[in-house]
Scaffold this motif. Sequence first.
Motif, PDB file in Angstrom:
ATOM      1  N   GLN A  90      40.184  32.598  40.182  1.00  0.00           N
ATOM      2  CA  GLN A  90      38.847  34.058  39.920  1.00  0.00           C
ATOM      3  C   GLN A  90      38.428  35.397  40.637  1.00  0.00           C
ATOM      4  O   GLN A  90      38.238  36.020  41.535  1.00  0.00           O
ATOM      5  N   GLY A  91      39.549  36.051  40.140  1.00  0.00           N
ATOM      6  CA  GLY A  91      40.001  36.818  40.270  1.00  0.00           C
ATOM      7  C   GLY A  91      41.259  37.435  41.655  1.00  0.00           C
ATOM      8  O   GLY A  91      42.066  38.495  41.373  1.00  0.00           O
ATOM      9  N   PHE A  92      41.458  36.279  42.254  1.00  0.00           N
ATOM     10  CA  PHE A  92      42.679  36.684  43.551  1.00  0.00           C
ATOM     11  C   PHE A  92      44.060  36.198  43.154  1.00  0.00           C
ATOM     12  O   PHE A  92      44.179  34.752  43.074  1.00  0.00           O
ATOM     13  N   LEU A  93      45.094  35.928  43.294  1.00  0.00           N
ATOM     14  CA  LEU A  93      46.189  36.279  42.947  1.00  0.00           C
ATOM     15  C   LEU A  93      46.880  35.174  43.687  1.00  0.00           C
ATOM     16  O   LEU A  93      46.895  36.345  44.768  1.00  0.00           O
ATOM     17  N   LEU A  94      47.431  34.612  43.137  1.00  0.00           N
ATOM     18  CA  LEU A  94      48.622  33.740  44.376  1.00  0.00           C
ATOM     19  C   LEU A  94      49.710  33.848  43.669  1.00  0.00           C
ATOM     20  O   LEU A  94      50.116  33.412  42.855  1.00  0.00           O
TER      21      LEU A  94
END
Length: 790
Positions: A339-343
Amino acid sequence: MKSTSFLLFFFAASFSGIAQKPAGMTVYSGHITDEPGKRIEYATIVLLKDDIQKAGVTTNDEGDFKLEVENGTYTVVTQCLGYDPVRKTIRLPLSHPDTISLKQSSYALKEVVVQAKNIERKADRFILSVSPSSGKDGTELLSQAPGVWLTDENISINGAQGTKVFVDNREIKLTGEELLSYLRSMKSEEIKRIEVIPIAGAEYEASSRGGIISITLRQRQYNGVQGNIMMGTALSSSLNRYLPSATLNARMGKWTVNAAASGSFTPKNNSEMTSSREYTNDSDRFSSLSEFDTRSNYGTGRISSIFEIDTLNSIGAEIEYIGQVSKSSSYSETELTKQGFLLNSTGDYYQKDDYNTLSATANYLHKLDNKGSVLKLITDYANKKSTGKNNYYTMQKEWNKDSTYRSNSDATYQIVTSDISLKKYLKKGMSLNTGLKYTYTFMDDNACYEGLSENQQWNVNPGYGYALEYKENIFGAYASFSADVNRWSFIAGVRGEYTRTSNKSDHIDRDYFDLFPNLNITYAFNNLKTWMLVGQYARNIERPAFYTLNPNRLQTSDYSYNIGNPYLKPTYINRFSATIVYNYRYTLTIGGSLHHDLIREFCKQDATDPDISYITYENHNIENHWFVAANIPLQPTPWLDLTANFVGVKQDIRMTEEAAFAHHYLAFANVNTSFRLPEDITLEVQYNGTSRLYSGNSEIASRHIFSLSARKKFAGNRFLLTASVNNIFNRYNNFVSHIDAYTTRSHYESGSLGRTFKVSLTWNFNSGKKIKKKTVERSSDSERNRLNEK
């Protein structure tokens, strides 16, 4: 068993009434000797009428021959390498066996004008009789056997998985390059015949689904010592492997002693896997890189002894030890966009596994007559202990979170078998084969998973740990009857197995009885049997290998792992085929293998974290393979052999009873070309190709492998030097797995699968007269294969 005995009695009574020779037919038999009276083995004898060959055969290792032809006058032509040909006229029938004497030639025998077959088709098998003067090694001979596929890593019949190799009734448990090196060290002077059994009969384990290759060695009559020592290596930019081995066979009076040792030492074996995912929504992204460093040492040693009590009775015993230590470390980097968040995360994993297997075998053999009838009593015990230590460390950079956990596992496996069998040759080409077998299997497998808490305390994770106690009892009985009636050949048999399994840990108990019938029928269209039609049917079972039952969780990256399934059921297979045989070795086969509850790898989502996927094993409801296979051996010149094998498959898969069938078309090809060059040099070019393969919800991309090897014999064939390059164009594996949320695509590069250079040197030694080599038979090899690590 009463009904089975009645059927066998009915068959015997029926055949005894019809197995009379047709009117006008006779048996022409006798033996061939040299001038001093010594029997000559593998001489050619043919019968001509008006210069047309009517029958032909080669003498056996006792110099005997037997032909069935119509009454009449024939020209007999007898010849053998190193002897002057003999031609004479006879009128059949004769009142006594014929004796033909050959005179040793002072010149080399030129090209044979009339030929007898060295390949014979029986009801259930091809038999390749080996000439001791051919000068070929074991792999060269196998490449000439109908339907046998040789690759740089495997031997199979028509590409089928699970083919077993036996030498003097003992299963050779080596695999890959070790097995091929072992076979290359064998020479045509040692090998009497090679039998190719595409569908194993009732006398073999019901789990023998891939067919049998049986090699019979010559019986030598004198005391002496014989053996070989081999040193080989496999090298690439990411692989170092060393493969030493040695065998020693000695005969001293009534005693025969055999010893063998081999090893595989791999100080360097690096591999790499890259993966990416295609999500059903366009916003999520995933990519990972995993690097592996796997080092292993493997060794095996075996010693056996046989004592011949008298000409009818012998006893034997064998002890074997196998040990392996494997250390594997891996490092992974993963990028996941949700959802657009980079891990971003990294993982370090370390795994150490070792196992030790000790087995012992004892047998008693009693010969009932000089036709080959024999009573066998065999008992076998195998014990395997395995331990594993694994450490895992992961770091999630954005949250500055890390986790450390470890696992320790140990397992004990025990297999005990007891086997009694009787093979009795009856009159008029008939035989009866019966036997009883009991197998007991015990597995005690435990693992403990612990996580490191923030206060640096190790806490047990009960969700990952397990304890598995598994017992299995199998009672088996079989009977088969065979007969040759004119141009017909029959083998009919049935094997019954009662199985009781108990999984105390998961409270799974099963009791079931199965019948495994087997039928083989062959019809020859002419007396020379150059055209034949073969029909075969068998029902088989494949029980789960122990590693597929083991619920041990093995982490391969931060977002993937492998785990076994203790709830697996056995696979049942119905196999049938029809084969047309031309000129003894050209074959065209059509048939099917129908699987119920086939065990397959399956990709799933983790229940607690949908971004984690894992590989496990499941039973497919139905998977059917409809195939056509062709074996085309060519020898356009005396120095060139070409063998081409092709298989086409229509694969029908239904994963569950409610699912629809999925259909796929597969193709396999194996081509071997051998060039015999001057100075005892053999050059071999090999191609192996597979189309895209399908298993469960996963796919394996097509792969085409070319390899080149050269072999040089020198010093009177005492030394064999082999050099090869496998996978010349450096082709690797690509995989695809489909689950509801995403599709994963992986590319795997391994030192052992890529371009590899291999060199080996074998020294064959022999002191005194050639020995009479015997081996100890064992009964539990097919069960022991379930102990093998994946």
